[in-house]
Design a protein around this motif. Structure first.
Motif, PDB file in Angstrom:
ATOM      1  N   LEU A 120       0.944  -1.139  -0.236  1.00 41.85           N
ATOM      2  CA  LEU A 120       0.649   0.311  -0.186  1.00 41.85           C
ATOM      3  C   LEU A 120       0.545   1.740   0.075  1.00 41.85           C
ATOM      4  N   LYS A 121       2.116   1.138  -0.586  1.00 44.38           N
ATOM      5  CA  LYS A 121       3.110   2.035   0.025  1.00 44.38           C
ATOM      6  C   LYS A 121       3.478   1.993  -1.004  1.00 44.38           C
ATOM      7  N   LYS A 122       4.077   3.519  -2.405  1.00 44.72           N
ATOM      8  CA  LYS A 122       4.772   4.082  -3.468  1.00 44.72           C
ATOM      9  C   LYS A 122       6.899   4.127  -3.314  1.00 44.72           C
ATOM     10  N   HIS A 123       6.560   2.986  -3.641  1.00 48.24           N
ATOM     11  CA  HIS A 123       8.223   2.855  -3.413  1.00 48.24           C
ATOM     12  C   HIS A 123       9.145   3.663  -4.618  1.00 48.24           C
ATOM     13  N   LYS A 124      10.397   4.097  -4.399  1.00 49.67           N
ATOM     14  CA  LYS A 124      10.726   4.824  -5.362  1.00 49.67           C
ATOM     15  C   LYS A 124      12.260   3.974  -5.722  1.00 49.67           C
ATOM     16  N   VAL A 125      12.510   2.931  -6.941  1.00 52.72           N
ATOM     17  CA  VAL A 125      13.750   1.962  -7.452  1.00 52.72           C
ATOM     18  C   VAL A 125      14.194   2.884  -8.658  1.00 52.72           C
ATOM     19  N   VAL A 126      15.366   2.916  -7.926  1.00 50.91           N
ATOM     20  CA  VAL A 126      16.627   3.088  -9.284  1.00 50.91           C
ATOM     21  C   VAL A 126      16.802   1.906 -10.381  1.00 50.91           C
ATOM     22  N   ILE A 127      16.904   2.271 -11.568  1.00 47.91           N
ATOM     23  CA  ILE A 127      16.950   0.837 -12.637  1.00 47.91           C
ATOM     24  C   ILE A 127      18.318   0.912 -12.054  1.00 47.91           C
ATOM     25  N   ASN A 128      19.092   1.102 -11.614  1.00 50.50           N
ATOM     26  CA  ASN A 128      20.791   0.522 -12.308  1.00 50.50           C
ATOM     27  C   ASN A 128      20.393   0.044 -10.328  1.00 50.50           C
ATOM     28  N   ASP A 129      19.898   0.366  -9.779  1.00 50.51           N
ATOM     29  CA  ASP A 129      19.853  -0.438  -8.466  1.00 50.51           C
ATOM     30  C   ASP A 129      18.950  -1.901  -8.178  1.00 50.51           C
ATOM     31  N   ILE A 130      18.333  -2.113  -9.376  1.00 44.80           N
ATOM     32  CA  ILE A 130      17.984  -3.650  -8.887  1.00 44.80           C
ATOM     33  C   ILE A 130      18.741  -4.469 -10.097  1.00 44.80           C
TER      34      ILE A 130
ATOM     35  N   ASP B  69       1.208 -14.077  -9.151  1.00 45.22           N
ATOM     36  CA  ASP B  69       0.599 -12.931  -9.547  1.00 45.22           C
ATOM     37  C   ASP B  69       1.463 -11.833  -9.027  1.00 45.22           C
ATOM     38  N   TYR B  70       2.481 -12.147  -8.912  1.00 44.31           N
ATOM     39  CA  TYR B  70       3.737 -10.931  -7.873  1.00 44.31           C
ATOM     40  C   TYR B  70       5.095 -10.972  -8.341  1.00 44.31           C
ATOM     41  N   ILE B  71       5.863 -10.079  -8.266  1.00 42.99           N
ATOM     42  CA  ILE B  71       7.018 -10.491  -8.393  1.00 42.99           C
ATOM     43  C   ILE B  71       7.915  -9.596  -7.574  1.00 42.99           C
ATOM     44  N   LYS B  72       9.498  -9.939  -7.371  1.00 37.70           N
ATOM     45  CA  LYS B  72      10.584  -9.686  -6.654  1.00 37.70           C
ATOM     46  C   LYS B  72      11.040  -9.297  -7.074  1.00 37.70           C
ATOM     47  N   LEU B  73      11.703  -7.987  -6.482  1.00 37.72           N
ATOM     48  CA  LEU B  73      12.708  -6.792  -6.839  1.00 37.72           C
ATOM     49  C   LEU B  73      13.685  -7.366  -6.177  1.00 37.72           C
ATOM     50  N   VAL B  74      14.860  -7.960  -6.431  1.00 35.69           N
ATOM     51  CA  VAL B  74      16.176  -7.451  -5.156  1.00 35.69           C
ATOM     52  C   VAL B  74      16.753  -6.955  -6.234  1.00 35.69           C
ATOM     53  N   THR B  75      17.208  -5.916  -4.771  1.00 37.79           N
ATOM     54  CA  THR B  75      17.876  -4.389  -5.325  1.00 37.79           C
ATOM     55  C   THR B  75      18.724  -4.026  -4.683  1.00 37.79           C
ATOM     56  N   ASN B  76      19.729  -3.646  -4.354  1.00 36.36           N
ATOM     57  CA  ASN B  76      20.750  -3.103  -3.307  1.00 36.36           C
ATOM     58  C   ASN B  76      20.146  -2.346  -2.041  1.00 36.36           C
ATOM     59  N   GLU B  77      19.420  -1.981  -2.204  1.00 37.56           N
ATOM     60  CA  GLU B  77      18.197  -2.205  -0.901  1.00 37.56           C
ATOM     61  C   GLU B  77      17.928  -2.979   0.094  1.00 37.56           C
TER      62      GLU B  77
ATOM     63  N   ILE C 235      14.781 -12.092 -14.809  1.00 43.03           N
ATOM     64  CA  ILE C 235      15.327 -10.723 -15.567  1.00 43.03           C
ATOM     65  C   ILE C 235      15.964 -10.355 -14.843  1.00 43.03           C
ATOM     66  N   VAL C 236      17.715 -10.312 -15.361  1.00 42.38           N
ATOM     67  CA  VAL C 236      18.606 -10.262 -15.134  1.00 42.38           C
ATOM     68  C   VAL C 236      19.501  -8.679 -15.628  1.00 42.38           C
ATOM     69  N   ASN C 237      19.579  -8.281 -14.532  1.00 41.82           N
ATOM     70  CA  ASN C 237      20.236  -7.104 -14.871  1.00 41.82           C
ATOM     71  C   ASN C 237      21.847  -6.855 -14.985  1.00 41.82           C
ATOM     72  N   LEU C 238      22.007  -8.129 -16.547  1.00 41.95           N
ATOM     73  CA  LEU C 238      22.979  -8.174 -17.254  1.00 41.95           C
ATOM     74  C   LEU C 238      24.163  -7.651 -16.896  1.00 41.95           C
ATOM     75  N   GLU C 239      24.843  -6.044 -16.526  1.00 43.27           N
ATOM     76  CA  GLU C 239      25.545  -5.753 -15.964  1.00 43.27           C
ATOM     77  C   GLU C 239      25.812  -5.970 -14.790  1.00 43.27           C
ATOM     78  N   ARG C 240      24.800  -6.682 -14.090  1.00 42.97           N
ATOM     79  CA  ARG C 240      25.673  -6.901 -12.679  1.00 42.97           C
ATOM     80  C   ARG C 240      25.818  -8.109 -12.093  1.00 42.97           C
ATOM     81  N   ILE C 241      26.181  -9.154 -13.875  1.00 40.25           N
ATOM     82  CA  ILE C 241      26.170 -10.583 -13.892  1.00 40.25           C
ATOM     83  C   ILE C 241      28.267 -10.679 -13.779  1.00 40.25           C
TER      84      ILE C 241
ATOM     85  N   GLU D 271      25.778 -15.282 -11.999  1.00 37.69           N
ATOM     86  CA  GLU D 271      26.321 -15.055 -10.655  1.00 37.69           C
ATOM     87  C   GLU D 271      25.889 -13.896  -9.900  1.00 37.69           C
ATOM     88  N   VAL D 272      25.106 -13.206  -9.444  1.00 36.94           N
ATOM     89  CA  VAL D 272      25.296 -12.282  -9.194  1.00 36.94           C
ATOM     90  C   VAL D 272      25.508 -11.889  -7.967  1.00 36.94           C
ATOM     91  N   GLU D 273      26.278 -11.042  -6.828  1.00 39.50           N
ATOM     92  CA  GLU D 273      26.403 -10.298  -5.979  1.00 39.50           C
ATOM     93  C   GLU D 273      26.222 -11.992  -5.158  1.00 39.50           C
TER      94      GLU D 273
END
Length: 230
Positions: A137-147, A155-163, A192-198, A207-209
């Motif tokens: 029920l809250k809006k979160h600001k997510v920087v694209i590069n942090d994903i 029915d849901y997705i999980k964003l795995v971010t730096n935070e 879906i993976v951030n190619l620059e974090r591989i 492998e990411v982090e």
């Protein structure tokens, strides 16, 4: 990606020769050809231009004069038969310098340089690009590069971010449309993976982090091609 290109050259024969090279190149889109700098200045005002193929030696207003008249010039590949202009060319921060007669190999090399410069600029402009997502029920600001990656959970997705992790109501397909294509790749029906974090990869995982994310068999070649282009 195609760079929208114009040609500025007082020689109609030279314009035709360069136009042929532009039209045959998969990463260029021909917008217009101009025989003098005044026509070109008006054209640049009225069209979105990514790249100018610019002859130096033109009557009344030469190529360098034209560059000085532009407040925010696009990329420029200078063209001349006089090698003495080479050093002066780079005082104007041009992308490259082609000497007549132009060979196909040298032309292709110049375009590659322009493409790389364009992609670097695009990445820099997207460094701080962000989106807002709704979770709990809250809006979160997510920087694209942090994903780091996105995981499908029905029915849901999980964003795995730096935070940390953020779970939102969305489909993978819908969220994928919000991501820059050159940076993110769907490597599995649920990931879906951030190619620059591989950091490394094998036949089954990336492998990411230090954590393993699965790769589907049919996505292996696409993943290798995408990693070669970043």
């Amino acid at each position: 990606m195609k760079l929208r290109s114009i040609i500025v050259d007082d020689s109609s024969m030279q314009r035709m020769a360069i136009a042929r090279l532009v039209n045959n190149h998969p990463n260029l889109a021909m917008i217009a050809g101009y025989s003098n700098a005044i026509e070109a200045i008006n054209g640049i005002k009225n069209h979105e231009v990514d790249l100018i193929f610019l002859d130096v030696e033109m009557p009344i207003i030469n190529g360098f004069d034209l560059l000085e008249s532009l407040d925010n010039p696009p990329q420029v590949i200078l063209i001349t038969g006089n090698p003495e202009y080479a050093l002066k060319a780079f005082d104007y921060d041009v992308t490259d310098y082609l000497q007549k007669p132009i060979t196909l190999a040298r032309f292709d090399s110049s375009v590659k340089r322009a493409m790389a410069k364009c992609e670097r600029a695009q990445r820099m402009s997207e460094e701080d690009v962000y989106i807002f997502v709704k979770s709990s029920l809250k809006k979160h600001k997510v920087v694209i590069n942090d994903i780091m990656w996105i995981e499908g959970l029905g029915d849901y997705i999980k964003l795995v971010t730096n935070e940390g992790n953020i779970v939102i109501l969305s489909t993978m397909k819908s969220f994928e449309k919000q991501l820059p294509k050159y940076k993110f790749l769907r490597i599995h029906k649920s990931y879906i993976v951030n190619l620059e974090r591989i950091e490394k990869f094998n036949r089954k995982n990336v492998e990411v982090e230090g954590r393993q994310v699965p790769v589907s068999r049919r996505k292996k070649i696409e993943l290798m091609e995408a990693l070669n282009n970043i």
